[in-house]
Design an enzyme around this catalytic site. Structure first.
Site, PDB file in Angstrom:
ATOM      1  N   PHE A   1      38.146  26.303  -8.323  1.00 39.32           N
ATOM      2  CA  PHE A   1      38.866  27.563  -8.510  1.00 39.32           C
ATOM      3  C   PHE A   1      38.887  27.866 -10.008  1.00 39.32           C
ATOM      4  O   PHE A   1      38.915  26.951 -10.831  1.00 39.32           O
ATOM      5  CB  PHE A   1      40.323  27.410  -8.070  1.00 39.32           C
ATOM      6  CG  PHE A   1      40.548  27.538  -6.597  1.00 39.32           C
ATOM      7  CD1 PHE A   1      39.507  27.688  -5.713  1.00 39.32           C
ATOM      8  CD2 PHE A   1      41.841  27.501  -6.102  1.00 39.32           C
ATOM      9  CE1 PHE A   1      39.740  27.805  -4.358  1.00 39.32           C
ATOM     10  CE2 PHE A   1      42.081  27.611  -4.749  1.00 39.32           C
ATOM     11  CZ  PHE A   1      41.036  27.759  -3.871  1.00 39.32           C
TER      12      PHE A   1
ATOM     13  N   THR B   1      31.461  24.895   2.392  1.00 43.21           N
ATOM     14  CA  THR B   1      31.726  26.337   2.515  1.00 43.21           C
ATOM     15  C   THR B   1      30.415  27.090   2.270  1.00 43.21           C
ATOM     16  O   THR B   1      29.527  26.588   1.587  1.00 43.21           O
ATOM     17  CB  THR B   1      32.778  26.831   1.498  1.00 43.21           C
ATOM     18  OG1 THR B   1      32.315  26.581   0.172  1.00 43.21           O
ATOM     19  CG2 THR B   1      34.112  26.125   1.713  1.00 43.21           C
TER      20      THR B   1
ATOM     21  N   LYS C   1      31.152  14.633   1.034  1.00 43.21           N
ATOM     22  CA  LYS C   1      32.410  15.160   1.604  1.00 43.21           C
ATOM     23  C   LYS C   1      32.426  15.131   3.132  1.00 43.21           C
ATOM     24  O   LYS C   1      33.493  15.203   3.737  1.00 43.21           O
ATOM     25  CB  LYS C   1      32.672  16.569   1.082  1.00 43.21           C
ATOM     26  CG  LYS C   1      33.109  16.554  -0.387  1.00 43.21           C
ATOM     27  CD  LYS C   1      33.540  17.909  -0.879  1.00 43.21           C
ATOM     28  CE  LYS C   1      34.114  17.842  -2.285  1.00 43.21           C
ATOM     29  NZ  LYS C   1      33.108  17.541  -3.326  1.00 43.21           N
TER      30      LYS C   1
ATOM     31  N   CYS D   1      39.554  21.632  -8.451  1.00 41.82           N
ATOM     32  CA  CYS D   1      38.627  20.699  -7.788  1.00 41.82           C
ATOM     33  C   CYS D   1      37.622  20.034  -8.723  1.00 41.82           C
ATOM     34  O   CYS D   1      36.893  19.141  -8.297  1.00 41.82           O
ATOM     35  CB  CYS D   1      37.894  21.422  -6.666  1.00 41.82           C
ATOM     36  SG  CYS D   1      39.040  22.166  -5.501  1.00 41.82           S
TER      37      CYS D   1
ATOM     38  N   HIS E   1      28.763  18.759  -5.312  1.00 39.57           N
ATOM     39  CA  HIS E   1      30.146  19.075  -4.921  1.00 39.57           C
ATOM     40  C   HIS E   1      30.166  19.331  -3.417  1.00 39.57           C
ATOM     41  O   HIS E   1      31.041  18.822  -2.729  1.00 39.57           O
ATOM     42  CB  HIS E   1      30.609  20.302  -5.702  1.00 39.57           C
ATOM     43  CG  HIS E   1      32.059  20.608  -5.565  1.00 39.57           C
ATOM     44  ND1 HIS E   1      33.048  19.713  -5.911  1.00 39.57           N
ATOM     45  CD2 HIS E   1      32.708  21.714  -5.116  1.00 39.57           C
ATOM     46  CE1 HIS E   1      34.234  20.255  -5.678  1.00 39.57           C
ATOM     47  NE2 HIS E   1      34.057  21.460  -5.190  1.00 39.57           N
TER      48      HIS E   1
ATOM     49  N   GLU F   1      25.403  26.208  -5.352  1.00 43.91           N
ATOM     50  CA  GLU F   1      24.991  24.927  -5.918  1.00 43.91           C
ATOM     51  C   GLU F   1      23.506  24.663  -5.671  1.00 43.91           C
ATOM     52  O   GLU F   1      22.763  24.271  -6.580  1.00 43.91           O
ATOM     53  CB  GLU F   1      25.850  23.821  -5.283  1.00 43.91           C
ATOM     54  CG  GLU F   1      26.313  22.793  -6.269  1.00 43.91           C
ATOM     55  CD  GLU F   1      27.221  21.752  -5.652  1.00 43.91           C
ATOM     56  OE1 GLU F   1      27.682  21.917  -4.501  1.00 43.91           O
ATOM     57  OE2 GLU F   1      27.465  20.748  -6.333  1.00 43.91           O
TER      58      GLU F   1
ATOM     59  N   HIS G   1      37.340  16.801   1.330  1.00 43.54           N
ATOM     60  CA  HIS G   1      37.421  17.312  -0.041  1.00 43.54           C
ATOM     61  C   HIS G   1      38.738  16.799  -0.642  1.00 43.54           C
ATOM     62  O   HIS G   1      39.815  17.234  -0.247  1.00 43.54           O
ATOM     63  CB  HIS G   1      37.384  18.839  -0.031  1.00 43.54           C
ATOM     64  CG  HIS G   1      37.276  19.450  -1.398  1.00 43.54           C
ATOM     65  ND1 HIS G   1      37.402  18.708  -2.558  1.00 43.54           N
ATOM     66  CD2 HIS G   1      37.064  20.724  -1.794  1.00 43.54           C
ATOM     67  CE1 HIS G   1      37.266  19.508  -3.600  1.00 43.54           C
ATOM     68  NE2 HIS G   1      37.059  20.739  -3.158  1.00 43.54           N
TER      69      HIS G   1
ATOM     70  N   THR H   1      38.413  32.412  -6.942  1.00 44.38           N
ATOM     71  CA  THR H   1      38.189  31.371  -5.934  1.00 44.38           C
ATOM     72  C   THR H   1      36.721  31.165  -5.572  1.00 44.38           C
ATOM     73  O   THR H   1      36.377  30.137  -5.009  1.00 44.38           O
ATOM     74  CB  THR H   1      38.957  31.683  -4.622  1.00 44.38           C
ATOM     75  OG1 THR H   1      38.547  32.973  -4.160  1.00 44.38           O
ATOM     76  CG2 THR H   1      40.447  31.661  -4.851  1.00 44.38           C
TER      77      THR H   1
END
Lengths: 386, 279
Positions: A373, A285, A310, A147, A281, A292, A315, A247
């Site tokens: 990831f 989630t 997003k 990503c 980003h 962040e 995404h 992840t």
């Protein structure tokens, strides 16, 4: 050495061109335009003009990439290349780096090798595809950093110019909606049941999207030689690896903090207070947004202005960093940022909320961040010149 | 001043290939470093495939002489022509067998090509940036370009360049298709069994640095030597390998007595030339 951005192109669920992209933020998400996948997750398809639709003859990622590429080349007034060996290509992707055609694998298990799928995959390597199409002879590098691929591709493009290896680099990212990553994110349990809400109290996951972002990077000598005018530059880039989990990001956001500080250092030890806003980003989630925001708070303080796009693009994986860098550039030019799409309610665990209303800025610098990831983190600093 | 401060190479079965290479070059024992992967690292690789474990094994050997302080600031560049298609295939097998909603999260996460570099970072304690690039052509050339850019930016003292390729059936047919091979593999009847067997991989790793380390091998400098219309040359390596360019550079590093050069082409007549000098 200054690295100029002489052209940008952007295709996402917000629209097929740069102008549609900014205008799209003024409208709420049109749920009728979203697609429900076979796994009952919402996805954000990107509009593709008929002239770019290969009808499956090539990977859809390439169709989307070409649409954004042509817009960027037009803006850069680039029709031909005087020195093809001095022009590099650096594109990020996820889906175009995998032979992930389910039907191909189904046939393979029956001892049938579908060479047409293999040919499409091999000829679909995005950087090699552009290099061949434009008859270039410089390096062609496809970044597969999950990503953060799009951000890293622009960072690598910047280093190709700074090192003197290239005069011009076509850089960005492209990705398509696809059953395999959709099944993967579903398996990880990180897809939202509704439309994603980055940095919100009720955030419960991400929606996948698709699209492409392209930036044309040039050295000062090339800009002067071609007589083009550019108001944007890539001022800095930084990367890091969490070395924590495959992840999940480091929960305290130490990895992304390190990448941001590296980008500020790379931009000549820029002070954090000179950064007008951050295009985060912000996947929606629990883990990403918290990590962040904690990093932003430590570096930029409680008055930090940030948003995630997003909520209106989904995404877009390997394209995300590139699309978001283009959007950051467009916002920097306009000196305005929209409300962070999808955000409604502040979250107790997040130290300061994202921007909740359209806001005027007065700054030369903006940042775009990516996490991925494998613990990859990267940050890009753009500057409005003049 | 730039240096090669270490190297590592694995055989298709994942074990150290340097003894075989040294034997083929008729080098005496002790002319290269061997450092088998510690048990605790092996344990942490249990959920990965050959692509990841080969990368970690080669990287551990290449960095054996680097202090932990320098290691943590190292940047990683991993290149491959096709990456880890085997884990992707295994994830898709599950989707075919059990349905789209039954994919394995572990397999999906590990199918991302960049997770091999992530394991290198995590197990060796590296916090510098990690870039993974997948290109069907000129993969190692691209790796050298990326390593060179990082070195010349002065942002990092040490750059770990890895080239990893799977030797599985699916990778083999991809190699043949991409290279326009005249004779192609005929899939055996038991392809399903082969696809599910543990694939083999090769990994090569070279540690480039701005400063020497205790284990430094040679001094280097990069130069561009654009040779237009030069036909691709077939290079014979001392051992059989798909990592021809990387193994050629490791071979020259192991054998340089005073000076040597190593060319890596991008297929368009452009070369990166590495000049090696024994210190």
């Amino acid at each position: 050495m200054t690295v100029y951005i002489t052209g940008m192109g952007c295709t996402s669920a917000l629209g097929s061109r740069n102008k549609d992209t900014l205008a799209g933020f003024r409208e709420p998400v049109d749920e009728k335009k979203l697609l429900r996948s076979g796994l009952d997750t919402l996805t954000f398809p990107a509009p593709l003009d008929r002239e770019y639709d290969s009808n499956g003859n090539r990977l859809r990622s390439l169709d989307l990439l070409l649409q954004a590429l042509d817009e960027a080349l037009d803006e850069a007034c680039l029709k031909t290349f005087a020195a093809p060996s001095r022009v590099g290509v650096c594109i990020g992707t996820t889906s175009a780096s995998f032979l992930n055609n389910i039907l191909f694998h189904r046939k393979l298990r029956s001892c049938m090798l579908d060479t047409s799928v293999m040919k499409k995959y091999i000829s679909g390597n995005p950087s090699e595809f552009i290099k061949k199409r434009l008859e270039l002879k410089g390096p062609a590098i496809t970044i597969a950093n999950a990503c953060s691929s799009g951000t890293d591709a622009i960072g690598v493009g910047m280093s190709l110019i700074k090192s003197g290896l290239c005069d011009i680099v076509i850089t960005g990212g492209a990705d398509e909606l696809h059953d395999v990553p959709n099944a993967g994110f579903y398996a990880l349990g990180v897809t939202s049941s509704g439309i994603c809400r980055p940095f919100d109290r009720d955030r419960d996951g991400l929606n996948l999207g698709e699209g492409a972002g392209v930036m044309i990077l040039e050295s000062k000598a090339s800009v002067l030689k071609r007589g083009v005018v550019s108001t944007l530059t890539v001022a800095g880039y930084g990367g890091s690896n969490d070395a924590f989990h495959i992840t999940q990001p480091d929960p305290e956001g130490q990895g992304i903090e390190s990448a941001i500080r590296a980008a500020l250092h790379n931009a000549g030890n820029l002070s954090p207070d000179q950064v007008g806003f951050i295009n985060a980003h912000g996947t929606g989630t629990l883990q990403n947004d918290l990590a962040e925001a904690l990093a932003f708070f430590r570096i930029f303080g409680g008055d930090c202005r940030y948003l995630s796009t997003k909520g209106q693009t989904g995404h877009t994986l390997g394209a995300a960093g590139a699309i978001e860098a283009v959007i950051t550039g467009l916002m920097l030019r306009k000196q305005r940022i929209p409300a962070s799409p999808g955000f409604c309610n502040p979250s107790e665990d997040i130290p300061m909320p994202p921007v909740a209303a359209e806001t005027a800025i007065n700054s030369k610098y903006a940042m775009s961040t990516s996490l991925a990831f494998g613990g990859c983190n990267s940050a890009l600093l753009l500057k409005l010149e003049g | 001043m730039l240096y090669i401060n270490g190297y590592g190479l694995t055989k298709p079965d994942g074990t150290d290939a340097l003894p075989d290479l040294a034997a083929a070059l008729q080098l005496p024992d002790g002319s290269y470093n061997t450092s088998p992967l510690p048990d605790d690292m092996r344990k942490k690789l249990r959920r990965t495939g050959a692509f990841h474990s080969s990368a970690v094994t080669a990287a551990a050997a290449a960095t054996a002489g680097l202090s932990p302080e320098r290691l943590t600031q190292t940047a990683i560049v991993l290149v491959s022509r096709f990456g880890d298609q085997d884990t992707t295939g295994s994830f898709i097998d599950d989707l075919i067998d059990f349905g789209l909603e039954q994919g394995s999260p572990t397999k999906f996460a590990h199918s991302n090509h960049n997770t091999a570099a992530a394991y290198v970072a995590r197990l060796l304690g590296i916090n510098g940036p990690a870039i993974t690039a997948i290109n069907t052509q000129a993969a190692f050339y691209n790796g050298l370009i990326l390593a060179r850019c990082q070195l010349e930016s002065d942002s990092f003292q040490d750059i770990l360049l890895l080239h990893v390729e799977s030797l599985s059936m699916i990778s083999k047919v991809l190699f043949e298709e991409a290279d326009g091979a005249k004779y192609k593999t005929i899939l055996p009847e038991n392809i399903g069994v082969l696809m599910q067997s543990a694939p083999q991989c090769e990994a090569a790793c070279i540690l480039f640095s701005n400063a020497p380390s205790d284990a430094h091998c040679c001094r280097i400098n990069f130069s561009d030597d654009e040779i237009a219309d030069t036909p691709p040359q077939s290079i014979a390596t001392p051992i059989e390998t798909v990592l021809v360019d990387a193994v050629t550079l490791i071979t020259k590093t192991m054998t340089v007595s005073t000076e040597a050069t190593c060319h890596t082409a991008n297929g368009n007549g452009a070369n990166i030339v590495l000049h090696l000098q024994k210190i």
